[in-house]
Design a protein around this motif. Structure first.
Motif, PDB file in Angstrom:
ATOM      1  N   ARG A  15      -7.876  27.789   6.557  1.00 26.19           N
ATOM      2  CA  ARG A  15      -8.448  28.494   7.701  1.00 26.19           C
ATOM      3  C   ARG A  15      -8.236  30.004   7.603  1.00 26.19           C
ATOM      4  O   ARG A  15      -7.141  30.483   7.329  1.00 26.19           O
ATOM      5  CB  ARG A  15      -7.828  27.954   8.985  1.00 26.19           C
ATOM      6  N   ASP A  73      -7.153  22.920  18.189  1.00 26.68           N
ATOM      7  CA  ASP A  73      -7.331  21.686  17.421  1.00 26.68           C
ATOM      8  C   ASP A  73      -6.826  20.496  18.244  1.00 26.68           C
ATOM      9  O   ASP A  73      -5.902  20.625  19.057  1.00 26.68           O
ATOM     10  CB  ASP A  73      -6.545  21.751  16.111  1.00 26.68           C
ATOM     11  N   ASP A  86      -8.609  19.037  13.237  1.00 24.73           N
ATOM     12  CA  ASP A  86      -9.336  20.301  13.072  1.00 24.73           C
ATOM     13  C   ASP A  86     -10.833  20.080  12.866  1.00 24.73           C
ATOM     14  O   ASP A  86     -11.571  21.030  12.598  1.00 24.73           O
ATOM     15  CB  ASP A  86      -8.775  21.081  11.883  1.00 24.73           C
ATOM     16  N   ARG A 124     -11.722  25.046   8.628  1.00 24.67           N
ATOM     17  CA  ARG A 124     -10.874  23.873   8.408  1.00 24.67           C
ATOM     18  C   ARG A 124      -9.498  24.344   7.940  1.00 24.67           C
ATOM     19  O   ARG A 124      -9.343  25.428   7.370  1.00 24.67           O
ATOM     20  CB  ARG A 124     -11.487  22.943   7.355  1.00 24.67           C
ATOM     21  N   THR A 125      -8.487  23.510   8.170  1.00 29.21           N
ATOM     22  CA  THR A 125      -7.126  23.912   7.812  1.00 29.21           C
ATOM     23  C   THR A 125      -6.866  23.826   6.312  1.00 29.21           C
ATOM     24  O   THR A 125      -5.901  24.416   5.819  1.00 29.21           O
ATOM     25  CB  THR A 125      -6.106  23.029   8.556  1.00 29.21           C
TER      26      THR A 125
END
Length: 215
Positions: A15, A73, A86, A124-125
């Protein structure tokens, strides 16, 4: 108007933003175009594109912090969570920040402000390979061997050649018509002369007949 289009891939580490200004400028350079518009498109629903300051990194951290607080999230109100906490938050981030940008360019370079940069934002993580498409549309620079003045002179010369060709064709047609008229006149004169000769002969015959009758 010429169009140049090319894709490239950005590898993210998770992210956050990744500046891609240099990638876009490189594709613009390869297009050979000088002035026009450059469109940048991100082919994903959990990443986005944005233009923001590229001088002070704290700007990017503050923007990411705002998104974290605003779009958390794992919100229990999310129905879509197939790929983890997420998942849905990444989609919301992408929708709100957008997946396409259009930037003008001049002299073969993006017309960005002094502190502006183009960023791909990973939502996105975990890291991903993100596909981006650059489409440039504009005008190519004038050829060094033929400046704009020369192109103008050549265009004028082309028009003059076209006019000369038209006048030559009209002259040839007029000459052909003159030749036909001359031939017709000569034929008419011949007929008139023949008619006069015939009349002279008739007059001579009539004179003889009168002489015979008188004798």
């Amino acid at each position: 108007m010429p169009i140049h289009q090319a894709p490239f891939t950005v590898t993210t580490r998770g992210r956050g933003p990744v500046e891609i200004t240099h990638h876009v400028n490189e594709h613009l350079r390869q297009s050979g175009l000088e002035t026009g518009l450059c469109h940048v498109f991100c082919c994903h629903t959990s990443a986005s594109l944005t233009i923001t300051e590229n001088a002070d990194p704290t700007v990017l951290r503050d923007l990411e912090g705002h998104l974290v607080r605003t779009i958390p999230d794992g919100d229990p109100r999310y129905a879509h969570d197939m790929e983890g906490p997420d998942d849905m938050s990444a989609h919301i981030r992408s929708v709100l920040t957008g997946t396409g940008l259009t930037v003008p360019f001049a002299r073969g370079r993006l017309s960005l402000g002094t502190w502006q940069g183009i960023f791909l934002w990973e939502h996105r993580t975990h890291g991903h390979g993100r596909r981006v498409i650059v489409t440039c549309q504009g005008e190519a620079p004038a050829s060094p061997s033929m400046p704009s003045e020369s192109r103008g002179v050549e265009a004028d010369a082309g028009e003059l050649r076209q006019v000369l060709t038209t006048l030559t064709a009209e002259r040839d047609q007029a000459l052909a018509e003159l030749h036909r008229a001359t031939a017709a006149l000569a034929e008419l004169q011949g007929r008139i002369q023949a008619s006069e000769d015939t009349r002279t002969e008739l007059q001579a015959i009539m004179a003889r007949l009168r002489d015979i009758g008188g004798g």
